[in-house]
Scaffold this active site. Structure first.
Site, PDB file in Angstrom:
ATOM      1  N   TYR A 182       4.952  -3.005  -1.088  1.00  0.00           N
ATOM      2  CA  TYR A 182       3.985  -3.251  -0.007  1.00  0.00           C
ATOM      3  C   TYR A 182       2.980  -2.107   0.061  1.00  0.00           C
ATOM      4  O   TYR A 182       1.767  -2.334   0.170  1.00  0.00           O
ATOM      5  CB  TYR A 182       4.719  -3.406   1.313  1.00  0.00           C
ATOM      6  CG  TYR A 182       3.821  -3.483   2.527  1.00  0.00           C
ATOM      7  CD1 TYR A 182       3.121  -4.645   2.817  1.00  0.00           C
ATOM      8  CD2 TYR A 182       3.689  -2.394   3.395  1.00  0.00           C
ATOM      9  CE1 TYR A 182       2.295  -4.729   3.927  1.00  0.00           C
ATOM     10  CE2 TYR A 182       2.879  -2.467   4.506  1.00  0.00           C
ATOM     11  CZ  TYR A 182       2.181  -3.632   4.774  1.00  0.00           C
ATOM     12  OH  TYR A 182       1.366  -3.710   5.872  1.00  0.00           O
TER      13      TYR A 182
ATOM     14  N   GLY B 241      -3.433 -16.557  12.975  1.00  0.00           N
ATOM     15  CA  GLY B 241      -2.687 -17.283  13.987  1.00  0.00           C
ATOM     16  C   GLY B 241      -1.911 -16.430  14.962  1.00  0.00           C
ATOM     17  O   GLY B 241      -1.618 -16.864  16.082  1.00  0.00           O
TER      18      GLY B 241
ATOM     19  N   LYS C 115      -1.082  -2.549  -0.616  1.00  0.00           N
ATOM     20  CA  LYS C 115      -2.110  -2.176   0.351  1.00  0.00           C
ATOM     21  C   LYS C 115      -3.028  -1.095  -0.211  1.00  0.00           C
ATOM     22  O   LYS C 115      -4.240  -1.104   0.037  1.00  0.00           O
ATOM     23  CB  LYS C 115      -1.461  -1.710   1.654  1.00  0.00           C
ATOM     24  CG  LYS C 115      -0.823  -2.829   2.465  1.00  0.00           C
ATOM     25  CD  LYS C 115      -1.826  -3.909   2.837  1.00  0.00           C
ATOM     26  CE  LYS C 115      -1.272  -4.896   3.849  1.00  0.00           C
ATOM     27  NZ  LYS C 115      -2.225  -5.987   4.165  1.00  0.00           N
TER      28      LYS C 115
END
Length: 248
Positions: free
Chosen positions: A152, A12, A156
């Site tokens: 994080y 989006g 990843k």
């Protein structure tokens, strides 16, 4: 309807929306998947209007950490083969690290948002990937290679190891699996209101090209990996970071 289908998670805004635009420009029918219906619909309508191709991009509202909601994506695809799955959903999720319960919650949240979303979406669509010729692209981060993001970074980095396994599994079926690892990119929701002018300048100075990246920079790398020219590229991590981390 186009002959090719792509599914882009987190489609989006930012990088995901830029990926949806370039793939739709290349003739893909694109499904953008995320949790925010208004944001997804606005992006889908805008891209389809700009390309004068009604329905070129369609929204699918689903929380990709919930296995039951993956059926919405599968149903939206229907019986068409999927040519490209772009796993872009994710982000840095903070939390209370002052207690062990807080640490556990933050780690689980980051692993869910960045790893589980990619695993569940890819597994849900795996039977529908085009054979031969399907493409799976995972969007990672420079943090996976140099650290600095705690849970994080670890989440990843987990995508890289999984990508290698998945590439080995799907290679005999002529399906490629690759990772795009962005560096500092502006015009996304990643930093929210956390970025300062000093932080921006520091990150730009760390590049060799003297500028921040854009969502379009990342989208062009995905476009290559999702296209026919990359049929002999699999199990690779493509850094798109302006030289702030050198290849190895």
């Amino acid at each position: 309807m186009g002959e090719r289908v792509a599914v882009v998670s987190g489609g989006g805004t930012g990088i995901g929306a830029a990926v949806a635009r370039v793939l739709a420009t290349d003739g893909f029918d694109v499904l953008v998947v995320g949790r925010r219906e208004d944001v997804l619909k606005a992006a889908a309508d805008r891209i389809s209007w700009d390309l004068a191709r009604p329905g070129a991009v369609r929204p699918v509202v689903a929380d990709l950490t919930d296995p039951e909601q993956l059926t919405r994506v599968v149903e939206a695809v229907g019986d068409r083969p999927v040519d490209a799955v772009v796993n872009n959903a994710g982000g840095y999720l903070g939390g209370d690290s002052g207690t062990l319960a807080g640490v556990a919650a933050q780690w689980r949240a980051n692993l869910d948002a960045n790893v589980l979303t990619a695993v569940l979406l890819t597994e849900a669509l795996r039977p529908r990937l085009r054979r031969p010729g399907g493409r799976v692209v995972l969007v990672s981060s420079i943090a996976a290679q140099r650290g600095g993001g705690g849970p994080y970074s670890a989440a990843k980095a987990a995508l890289h190891g999984w990508a290698y396994d998945l590439a080995a599994q799907l290679g005999p079926e002529q399906i490629t699996v690759n990772v795009v690892s962005p560096g500092y990119v502006t015009d996304t929701e990643f930093f929210g209101d956390r970025m300062t002018p000093e932080g921006h300048a520091k990150r730009v100075a760390a590049t060799l090209v003297g500028r921040a990246g854009t969502p379009d920079d990342i989208a062009e790398a995905v476009r290559y990996l999702a296209g026919p020219a990359a049929g002999y590229v699999t199990g690779q991590v493509l850094g798109v970071n302006g030289g702030s981390v050198l290849g190895r």
